[in-house]
Design a protein around this motif. Structure first.
Motif, mmCIF file in Angstrom:
data_model
loop_
_atom_site.group_PDB
_atom_site.id
_atom_site.type_symbol
_atom_site.label_atom_id
_atom_site.label_comp_id
_atom_site.label_asym_id
_atom_site.label_seq_id
_atom_site.Cartn_x
_atom_site.Cartn_y
_atom_site.Cartn_z
ATOM 1 N N ASP A 1 8.587 -44.750 35.298
ATOM 2 C CA ASP A 1 9.398 -44.882 34.086
ATOM 3 C C ASP A 1 10.864 -44.548 34.343
ATOM 4 N N THR A 2 11.108 -43.586 35.219
ATOM 5 C CA THR A 2 12.492 -43.216 35.548
ATOM 6 C C THR A 2 13.229 -44.399 36.152
ATOM 7 N N PHE A 3 12.574 -45.068 37.106
ATOM 8 C CA PHE A 3 13.248 -46.195 37.752
ATOM 9 C C PHE A 3 13.316 -47.419 36.836
ATOM 10 N N LEU A 4 12.362 -47.561 35.944
ATOM 11 C CA LEU A 4 12.462 -48.637 34.960
ATOM 12 C C LEU A 4 13.657 -48.394 34.036
ATOM 13 N N ARG A 5 13.848 -47.129 33.660
ATOM 14 C CA ARG A 5 15.009 -46.800 32.825
ATOM 15 C C ARG A 5 16.302 -47.058 33.587
ATOM 16 N N MET A 6 16.310 -46.665 34.870
ATOM 17 C CA MET A 6 17.500 -46.907 35.674
ATOM 18 C C MET A 6 17.803 -48.399 35.708
ATOM 19 N N PHE A 7 16.777 -49.193 35.915
ATOM 20 C CA PHE A 7 16.950 -50.641 35.963
ATOM 21 C C PHE A 7 17.516 -51.150 34.643
ATOM 22 N N GLY A 8 17.012 -50.606 33.537
ATOM 23 C CA GLY A 8 17.502 -51.016 32.221
ATOM 24 C C GLY A 8 18.917 -50.565 31.923
ATOM 25 N N GLU B 1 17.444 -57.448 44.690
ATOM 26 C CA GLU B 1 16.207 -56.670 44.757
ATOM 27 C C GLU B 1 16.190 -55.715 45.945
ATOM 28 N N ALA B 2 16.770 -56.123 47.060
ATOM 29 C CA ALA B 2 16.801 -55.260 48.243
ATOM 30 C C ALA B 2 17.609 -53.996 47.961
ATOM 31 N N ALA B 3 18.692 -54.127 47.223
ATOM 32 C CA ALA B 3 19.507 -52.959 46.870
ATOM 33 C C ALA B 3 18.721 -52.019 45.958
ATOM 34 N N PHE B 4 18.014 -52.589 44.978
ATOM 35 C CA PHE B 4 17.205 -51.766 44.077
ATOM 36 C C PHE B 4 16.100 -51.059 44.865
ATOM 37 N N LEU C 1 24.494 -49.799 44.148
ATOM 38 C CA LEU C 1 24.414 -49.852 42.686
ATOM 39 C C LEU C 1 25.035 -51.143 42.168
ATOM 40 N N ARG C 2 26.194 -51.515 42.718
ATOM 41 C CA ARG C 2 26.842 -52.782 42.338
ATOM 42 C C ARG C 2 25.924 -53.964 42.635
ATOM 43 N N ARG C 3 25.346 -53.967 43.829
ATOM 44 C CA ARG C 3 24.456 -55.077 44.217
ATOM 45 C C ARG C 3 23.204 -55.111 43.343
ATOM 46 N N ALA C 4 22.661 -53.941 43.014
ATOM 47 C CA ALA C 4 21.476 -53.897 42.149
ATOM 48 C C ALA C 4 21.805 -54.441 40.762
ATOM 49 N N ARG C 5 23.014 -54.145 40.259
ATOM 50 C CA ARG C 5 23.445 -54.686 38.957
ATOM 51 C C ARG C 5 23.452 -56.203 38.961
ATOM 52 N N ARG C 6 23.792 -56.766 40.110
ATOM 53 C CA ARG C 6 23.844 -58.232 40.222
ATOM 54 C C ARG C 6 22.464 -58.827 40.477
#
Length: 183
Positions: A57-64, A23-26, A15-20
């Motif tokens: 849409d769920t993962f787009l929201r998570m990304f947002g 893409e591999a973490a996401f 989650l920390r890596r995805a925030r930064r």
């Protein structure tokens, strides 16, 4: 793999890596949770196409919302809650439950069989709203109060729909008495 490598692949670290922007973490988060989210969306909507849309849409929201998610937040329950809310929003938009009388007639067995019996599976025999309420209450643990708030109804509305839905499902599970007499 040593202890340090296992720690690096923890949910909080991904989650920390995805925030930064990793893409591999996401992608790893998506691979871990997408099947469960899709399965929930399919159960709630009964539509493979709608389930695909809700999963995306769920993962787009998570990304947002990545920056707002606390690191100690269990991700799968959060994703399931988002997916369930998206399914509910879809039902509301499609107005598939706007006529409570028609829904209650379908649950009481007064509707044509084609209306009640969908493609396959026991839950698919229920109208979309009833299927959603049954799944969220019985499988996801939502309370009647939570369901009532989400659907802008009363807890007694949720209890009534759930009670009728479960009775309807029981009818499909129990062999008919007539079948026993003719066997």
């Amino acid at each position: 793999m040593d202890e340090h490598d296992r720690d690096d692949d923890s949910g909080a670290d991904r989650l920390r890596r995805a925030r930064r922007g990793d893409e591999a973490a996401f992608e790893s988060i998506y691979r871990e949770h997408a099947r469960a989210i899709h399965a929930l969306a399919l159960r709630l909507t009964g539509s493979p196409a709608a389930a695909e849309d809700i999963t995306q849409d769920t993962f787009l929201r998570m990304f947002g919302f990545l920056s707002g998610l606390r690191e100690d937040t269990p991700l799968r329950p959060w994703l399931k809650r988002v997916a369930a809310n998206l399914a509910i929003d879809r039902l509301r938009r499609e107005r598939r439950y706007s006529d409570d009388d028609a829904l209650l007639q379908a649950l009481d067995g007064n509707a044509a069989p084609a209306t009640v019996a969908e493609a396959s599976g026991l839950l698919r025999r229920l109208p979309p709203l009833a299927r959603t309420l049954v799944w969220l209450h019985e499988m996801e643990g939502w309370s009647h109060e939570e369901l009532a708030r989400r659907f802008a109804r009363s807890p007694s509305w949720s209890k009534s729909i759930l009670s009728r839905s479960l009775a309807r499902l029981r009818e499909h599970l129990e062999p008919a008495e007539d079948d026993d007499e003719h066997a």
